[in-house]
Scaffold this active site. Structure first.
Site, PDB file in Angstrom:
ATOM      1  N   SER A 185       0.795  -1.232   0.000  1.00  0.00           N
ATOM      2  CA  SER A 185       0.000   0.000   0.000  1.00  0.00           C
ATOM      3  C   SER A 185       0.825   1.277   0.000  1.00  0.00           C
ATOM      4  CB  SER A 185      -0.932   0.009   1.207  1.00  0.00           C
ATOM      5  OG  SER A 185      -0.179  -0.002   2.399  1.00  0.00           O
ATOM      6  N   HIS A 213      -5.210  -4.531  -2.086  1.00  0.00           N
ATOM      7  CA  HIS A 213      -5.023  -3.471  -3.087  1.00  0.00           C
ATOM      8  C   HIS A 213      -4.981  -4.019  -4.512  1.00  0.00           C
ATOM      9  CE1 HIS A 213      -4.297  -0.089  -0.322  1.00  0.00           C
ATOM     10  NE2 HIS A 213      -3.850  -1.034   0.486  1.00  0.00           N
ATOM     11  N   LYS A 244     -11.936  -1.131  -0.800  1.00  0.00           N
ATOM     12  CA  LYS A 244     -11.166  -0.447  -1.849  1.00  0.00           C
ATOM     13  C   LYS A 244     -11.930  -0.594  -3.174  1.00  0.00           C
ATOM     14  CE  LYS A 244      -7.163  -1.013   1.038  1.00  0.00           C
ATOM     15  NZ  LYS A 244      -7.762  -0.085   1.979  1.00  0.00           N
TER      16      LYS A 244
END
Lengths: 402, 81
Positions: A185, A213, A244
């Site tokens: 990240s 991610h 996300k």
């Protein structure tokens, strides 16, 4: 000394960080307009620090599903699944996740943080060993600690160091869990997953990959790095988040091991917390379907990432990793990073300010997360704003303190 | 068998570059408060020590390692297996 006195040092740091009264780590978004725009300090601001990679937070189908679930199932579940029972929609979402990954077993958690806590602490306990990448997210550190296993750290993305540490474990390597992330990240770099899978197989260890991610970002079907690298069969468990690409809140673990199902009965972060609320479950299911059915979104995300990356590189910024949805501009000092972050905000651009000790190698970063929902015009504006503040890099850090 | 007595001079040599002045390093030196190592430096220093002795120091044990002596004793324990 009272218990509260230890916060005095934090207060001092906070006051140093206050720039014109704005605390970069306690920013208020006064009004959210779209996945890429909000009002901050009374100014319409382009958001490029949200991790809203596919821009699904305002997708009409997700909103409609959430609204219907609210009307039909209420605002919350008011308890844990073990004590109060599961809603049918929890099971539906778990089956949808399992189906998405082509694995039979999935468990939903209330947050992504809890997914790591829940899976890692249940899989590796006293007598077991965990080998974690040194740049892992805090939820991985905390999950490793919670289970009571012996925790070892290998150098970030260093397969030779991982190999060395597995060798030192001898027979214990077969009771070792390796945990890595698909995309990290902070800098946006990826794990060397093919090599890690090969080593895991060589030592008979267990491999968990956190695709927080990379879900919706990498792979032909958007499953993440394991799919992109063609090594899904070598991964024992994938953990991820809904907060996300999927645009909601929550987390999951998914696996092909039948025993995975029993984590439900041993995982404290699963058992002793309220289950995800129906509106969140509903929008997440629809978002998963959208990821599956709309590869164009992923393509748009990569086009946008390339555009921003090229723009920042051309200005002369040093970037943290290869092109990807996380683009981190590396800034020589904390003071410069803070001043530049403030400069961007004043121009109506919100990025993430990342400073030590939260960052790898003591770097200070201005971290952008690109969204498929960013328009070309927004990306041009972001690049122009970065160009406007670039001259600050040439000034001595002392003159930038505000 | 490698004992604490054998280990200590080796650690002192490895830690020497982190000392702020000559002769600062002793068994009782606190690695963080006296040497002023930040978390990144601690990690780098431990990686050196791990490779030097071919051991892996569990994160679980780090809270108990404050001084040079603590570090030496931890290494001795790990080498005993």
């Amino acid at each position: 000394m009272s218990l509260f006195e230890k916060f005095l040092s934090i207060q001092q740091v906070r006051e140093e960080l206050l720039t014109n009264g704005i605390n970069p780590f306690h920013l208020t978004i006064e009004k959210i307009i779209s996945p890429t725009e909000a009002v901050i300090n009374g100014r319409t601001t382009i958001l490029v620090g949200t991790n809203n990679y596919l821009g699904l937070t305002f997708h009409p189908d997700c909103i409609q599903a959430s609204q219907e679930a609210l009307a039909q199932e209420g605002t919350g579940t008011t308890g844990s699944r073990m004590a109060n029972g599961s809603f049918a929609s929890h099971g539906d979402l778990e089956r949808a996740i399992a189906d998405f990954y082509g694995m039979p077993y999935a468990i939903v958690f209330s947050t992504g943080y809890q997914a790591n806590l829940g899976v890692l602490s249940a899989l590796a306990g006293p007598g077991d060993t965990i080998l974690m990448d040194g740049d892992s997210h805090a939820s991985i550190y905390d999950g490793c600690r919670l289970g009571g296993a012996e925790v070892l750290r290998f150098k970030h993305n260093d397969v030779t160091d991982l190999d060395k540490k597995l060798r030192r474990l001898g027979d214990r390597s077969r009771r070792t869990l390796i945990i890595v992330e698909g995309i990290y990240s902070m800098l946006g770099d990826r794990a060397p997953l093919k090599d890690i899978v090969a080593i895991k197989k060589q030592y008979g260890a267990t491999l968990v990959v956190d695709e927080a991610h990379s879900l919706g970002v990498l792979g032909k079907r958007g499953r993440g790095l394991a799919e992109e690298e063609g090594v899904e069969e070598g991964v024992d468990c994938i953990v991820g988040t809904f907060s996300k690409s999927l645009g909601s809140t929550g987390g999951f673990g998914v696996s092909a091991h039948p025993e995975f199902e029993f984590i439900r009965y041993t995982s404290r972060p699963y058992i002793f917390t309220a289950s995800p609320c129906p509106s969140v479950v509903a929008s997440t299911r629809v978002a998963l379907r959208i990821i599956r059915e709309t590869p164009k979104l992923r393509q748009q995300l990569w086009e946008n990432a390339q555009m921003l990356y090229d723009g920042l590189e051309e200005i002369g910024y040093t970037l943290g990793a290869e092109v990807g949805p996380i683009i981190a501009a590396m800034i020589p000092s904390k003071e410069q990073a803070l001043a530049m972050w403030q400069g961007l905000l004043e121009q109506g651009i919100y990025v993430n300010l990342m400073i030590p000790p939260a960052t790898p190698n003591g770097e200070s970063l201005l971290r952008c997360s690109v969204s498929a929902a960013h328009t070309s015009k927004q990306l041009e504006t972001i690049v122009q704003s970065f160009a406007n503040i670039h001259s600050s890099l040439k000034e001595p850090a002392s003159s930038l303190s505000t | 068998m490698t004992t604490y007595t054998d280990i200590l001079p080796q650690i002192l040599e490895t830690l020497n570059p982190y000392a702020k002045k000559a002769g600062q390093l002793k068994e009782t030196t606190d690695l963080v408060s006296e040497l002023g190592l930040d978390s990144l430096q601690v990690m780098q220093m431990l990686l050196k020590i791990e490779d030097q002795f071919d051991i892996s120091i569990p994160l679980n044990n780090l809270p108990n390692i404050r001084t040079v002596q603590d570090l030496g004793q931890e290494i001795e324990t790990l080498l005993k297996g």
